[in-house]
Design an enzyme around this catalytic site. Structure first.
Site, PDB file in Angstrom:
ATOM      1  N   MET A  85      56.533  47.651  57.850  1.00  0.00           N
ATOM      2  CA  MET A  85      57.972  47.884  57.674  1.00  0.00           C
ATOM      3  C   MET A  85      58.739  46.605  58.024  1.00  0.00           C
ATOM      4  O   MET A  85      59.927  46.644  58.338  1.00  0.00           O
ATOM      5  CB  MET A  85      58.429  49.057  58.542  1.00  0.00           C
ATOM      6  CG  MET A  85      57.721  50.362  58.155  1.00  0.00           C
ATOM      7  SD  MET A  85      58.644  51.843  58.525  1.00  0.00           S
ATOM      8  CE  MET A  85      58.813  51.715  60.284  1.00  0.00           C
TER       9      MET A  85
ATOM     10  N   ALA B 258      59.847  42.969  59.989  1.00  0.00           N
ATOM     11  CA  ALA B 258      60.051  42.463  61.358  1.00  0.00           C
ATOM     12  C   ALA B 258      58.683  42.080  61.938  1.00  0.00           C
ATOM     13  O   ALA B 258      58.296  42.518  63.018  1.00  0.00           O
ATOM     14  CB  ALA B 258      60.768  43.493  62.233  1.00  0.00           C
ATOM     15  N   LEU B 259      57.980  41.268  61.178  1.00  0.00           N
ATOM     16  CA  LEU B 259      56.573  40.991  61.472  1.00  0.00           C
ATOM     17  C   LEU B 259      56.410  40.231  62.790  1.00  0.00           C
ATOM     18  O   LEU B 259      57.162  39.317  63.085  1.00  0.00           O
ATOM     19  CB  LEU B 259      55.945  40.178  60.332  1.00  0.00           C
ATOM     20  CG  LEU B 259      56.007  40.821  58.952  1.00  0.00           C
ATOM     21  CD1 LEU B 259      55.362  39.922  57.913  1.00  0.00           C
ATOM     22  CD2 LEU B 259      55.363  42.203  58.931  1.00  0.00           C
TER      23      LEU B 259
ATOM     24  N   HIS C  90      51.165  42.341  63.468  1.00  0.00           N
ATOM     25  CA  HIS C  90      51.030  42.395  62.006  1.00  0.00           C
ATOM     26  C   HIS C  90      50.187  41.218  61.514  1.00  0.00           C
ATOM     27  O   HIS C  90      49.342  41.360  60.637  1.00  0.00           O
ATOM     28  CB  HIS C  90      52.399  42.300  61.324  1.00  0.00           C
ATOM     29  CG  HIS C  90      53.331  43.409  61.652  1.00  0.00           C
ATOM     30  ND1 HIS C  90      54.439  43.246  62.441  1.00  0.00           N
ATOM     31  CD2 HIS C  90      53.334  44.714  61.291  1.00  0.00           C
ATOM     32  CE1 HIS C  90      55.086  44.375  62.553  1.00  0.00           C
ATOM     33  NE2 HIS C  90      54.433  45.298  61.876  1.00  0.00           N
TER      34      HIS C  90
ATOM     35  N   GLN D 123      60.123  58.616  56.807  1.00  0.00           N
ATOM     36  CA  GLN D 123      59.443  58.791  58.099  1.00  0.00           C
ATOM     37  C   GLN D 123      60.398  58.703  59.279  1.00  0.00           C
ATOM     38  O   GLN D 123      59.965  58.786  60.421  1.00  0.00           O
ATOM     39  CB  GLN D 123      58.268  57.822  58.243  1.00  0.00           C
ATOM     40  CG  GLN D 123      58.637  56.367  58.416  1.00  0.00           C
ATOM     41  CD  GLN D 123      57.403  55.470  58.374  1.00  0.00           C
ATOM     42  OE1 GLN D 123      56.823  55.242  57.313  1.00  0.00           O
ATOM     43  NE2 GLN D 123      56.981  54.963  59.506  1.00  0.00           N
TER      44      GLN D 123
ATOM     45  N   LYS E 181      47.474  50.675  67.579  1.00  0.00           N
ATOM     46  CA  LYS E 181      48.638  50.991  68.410  1.00  0.00           C
ATOM     47  C   LYS E 181      49.240  52.332  67.979  1.00  0.00           C
ATOM     48  O   LYS E 181      49.626  53.152  68.798  1.00  0.00           O
ATOM     49  CB  LYS E 181      49.661  49.867  68.266  1.00  0.00           C
ATOM     50  CG  LYS E 181      51.030  50.230  68.758  1.00  0.00           C
ATOM     51  CD  LYS E 181      51.434  49.389  69.923  1.00  0.00           C
ATOM     52  CE  LYS E 181      52.760  49.814  70.465  1.00  0.00           C
ATOM     53  NZ  LYS E 181      53.741  50.068  69.426  1.00  0.00           N
ATOM     54  N   ASP E 182      49.315  52.552  66.661  1.00  0.00           N
ATOM     55  CA  ASP E 182      49.774  53.841  66.143  1.00  0.00           C
ATOM     56  C   ASP E 182      48.543  54.713  65.915  1.00  0.00           C
ATOM     57  O   ASP E 182      48.148  54.990  64.782  1.00  0.00           O
ATOM     58  CB  ASP E 182      50.560  53.640  64.846  1.00  0.00           C
ATOM     59  CG  ASP E 182      51.861  52.904  65.104  1.00  0.00           C
ATOM     60  OD1 ASP E 182      52.662  53.383  65.928  1.00  0.00           O
ATOM     61  OD2 ASP E 182      52.070  51.844  64.502  1.00  0.00           O
TER      62      ASP E 182
ATOM     63  N   GLN F 194      48.902  57.976  63.854  1.00  0.00           N
ATOM     64  CA  GLN F 194      49.105  57.615  62.445  1.00  0.00           C
ATOM     65  C   GLN F 194      47.769  57.211  61.813  1.00  0.00           C
ATOM     66  O   GLN F 194      47.437  57.660  60.717  1.00  0.00           O
ATOM     67  CB  GLN F 194      50.105  56.461  62.371  1.00  0.00           C
ATOM     68  CG  GLN F 194      50.133  55.735  61.036  1.00  0.00           C
ATOM     69  CD  GLN F 194      51.219  54.690  60.955  1.00  0.00           C
ATOM     70  OE1 GLN F 194      52.387  55.027  60.861  1.00  0.00           O
ATOM     71  NE2 GLN F 194      50.862  53.420  60.969  1.00  0.00           N
TER      72      GLN F 194
HETATM   73  O1  PAF Z   1      53.054  51.591  60.814  1.00  0.00           O
HETATM   74  C1  PAF Z   1      53.993  51.339  60.033  1.00  0.00           C
HETATM   75  O2  PAF Z   1      54.606  50.261  60.072  1.00  0.00           O
HETATM   76  C2  PAF Z   1      54.425  52.373  59.014  1.00  0.00           C
HETATM   77  O3  PAF Z   1      54.308  53.652  59.523  1.00  0.00           O
HETATM   78  C3  PAF Z   1      53.684  52.247  57.662  1.00  0.00           C
HETATM   79  C4  PAF Z   1      52.188  52.499  57.846  1.00  0.00           C
HETATM   80  C5  PAF Z   1      53.901  50.858  57.080  1.00  0.00           C
HETATM   81  C6  PAF Z   1      54.214  53.297  56.690  1.00  0.00           C
HETATM   82  O4  PAF Z   1      55.577  53.131  56.444  1.00  0.00           O
END
Ligand code: PAF
Length: 273
Positions: A27, A29-30, A34, A58, A146-147, A150
């Site tokens: 999303m 803001a690397l 990332h 989301q 980290k997520d 997800q």
């Molecule tokens: O983890 C994220 O940055 C977001 O949830 C993703 C996987 C890019 C989906 O929008």
């Protein structure tokens, strides 16, 4: 590096590629977290596609969708310098149509922890990730540990929808003092930045307890809560890697998750044992 904004541009680019393709959805803001995903993809594939899309579905009503950090110029520079082949940066109306089939994450795993605080969040994540995987048709797709929830739900989707992609979990990247990197860390002031360290410290406390032989989850959680006492804790949980509850630690099948609010900023961290 190509910058692609439409589905036709992405399709044309993707279909011309030969060899393996790594995909890193973001999303924007690397940060270095990332970048570590991008570098892994570059190492492991012939081509790498990165997407930057702040996915509206989301975010819940009242969340930080409109304030979500945007650093487009810096992001483009980072990807280009890293050697990314293409950056997919669609607008919302490119990704979504008014009428679409629903994608619902399995409720028992998507409405706990992050999904308890953010009901529906993972439906939106799976919806966009499914579209992005479908479009970029990668050999490998890279997601941060980290997520953790997800990551689990995406792995589950890929398995149960028979998607032909290899999901690659990537290690959490931390500052020297232990703070897990997050785009939301920029919301923290100096004092809050110090308080935020309690999250990783609580995980270190759990690690020490486990190394010294402790296996009782309630005892470990209690010790972690002591460390986190100054913060507004949302959850401290120790689950197996299918996100089911258990009573004692099973080595190589445990994830310890913590979420706390520092000021107005919700921070998460976790540890895989
Ligand atoms: O983890 C994220 O940055 C977001 O949830 C993703 C996987 C890019 C989906 O929008």
């Amino acid at each position: 590096m190509k910058i692609l904004k439409t589905i036709n541009e992405l399709n044309a680019f993707r279909n011309a590629l030969k060899g393996t393709v790594g995909f890193v959805p973001t999303m924007g803001a690397l940060h270095n977290g990332h970048l570590s995903l991008i570098q892994k993809s570059l190492q492991e594939n012939d081509h790498t596609i990165v997407s930057i899309f702040v996915n509206p579905t989301q975010f819940l009503e009242g969340e930080d969708f409109h304030q979500y950090p945007k650093k487009t110029d810096a992001d483009i520079k980072i990807c280009s310098l890293a050697g990314v082949d293409a950056l997919f940066m669609p607008q919302s109306d490119v990704m979504y149509a008014p009428l679409e089939p629903s994608i619902l994450a399995p409720a028992s795993k998507a409405y706990i922890l992050e999904g308890f605080a953010r009901p529906g969040h993972f439906d939106g994540v799976l919806r966009v990730v499914l579209k992005l995987l479908h479009l970029s048709k990668p050999t490998h797709a890279y997601f941060g540990k980290k997520d953790a929830q997800q990551l689990y739900l995406i792995q589950n989707m890929v398995k149960t929808l028979f998607l032909e992609v290899n999901i690659v979990p990537c290690e959490i990247v931390r500052e020297e003092d232990g703070l897990a990197l997050s785009s939301r860390n920029i919301y923290l002031d100096t004092e809050q930045r110090k308080e935020a360290l309690l999250l990783s410290q609580s995980l270190q406390t759990a690690t020490r307890a486990i190394i010294s032989g402790q296996r009782e989850i309630d005892v470990i959680k209690q010790e972690m809560k002591e460390v986190l006492r100054p913060l507004h804790v949302e959850y401290v949980e120790i689950l197996n890697r299918d996100f089911d509850t258990m009573r004692t630690i099973v080595l190589s099948n445990t994830v310890i998750l913590v979420c706390a609010k520092v000021g107005q900023t919700r921070l998460i961290d976790n540890l895989w044992i």
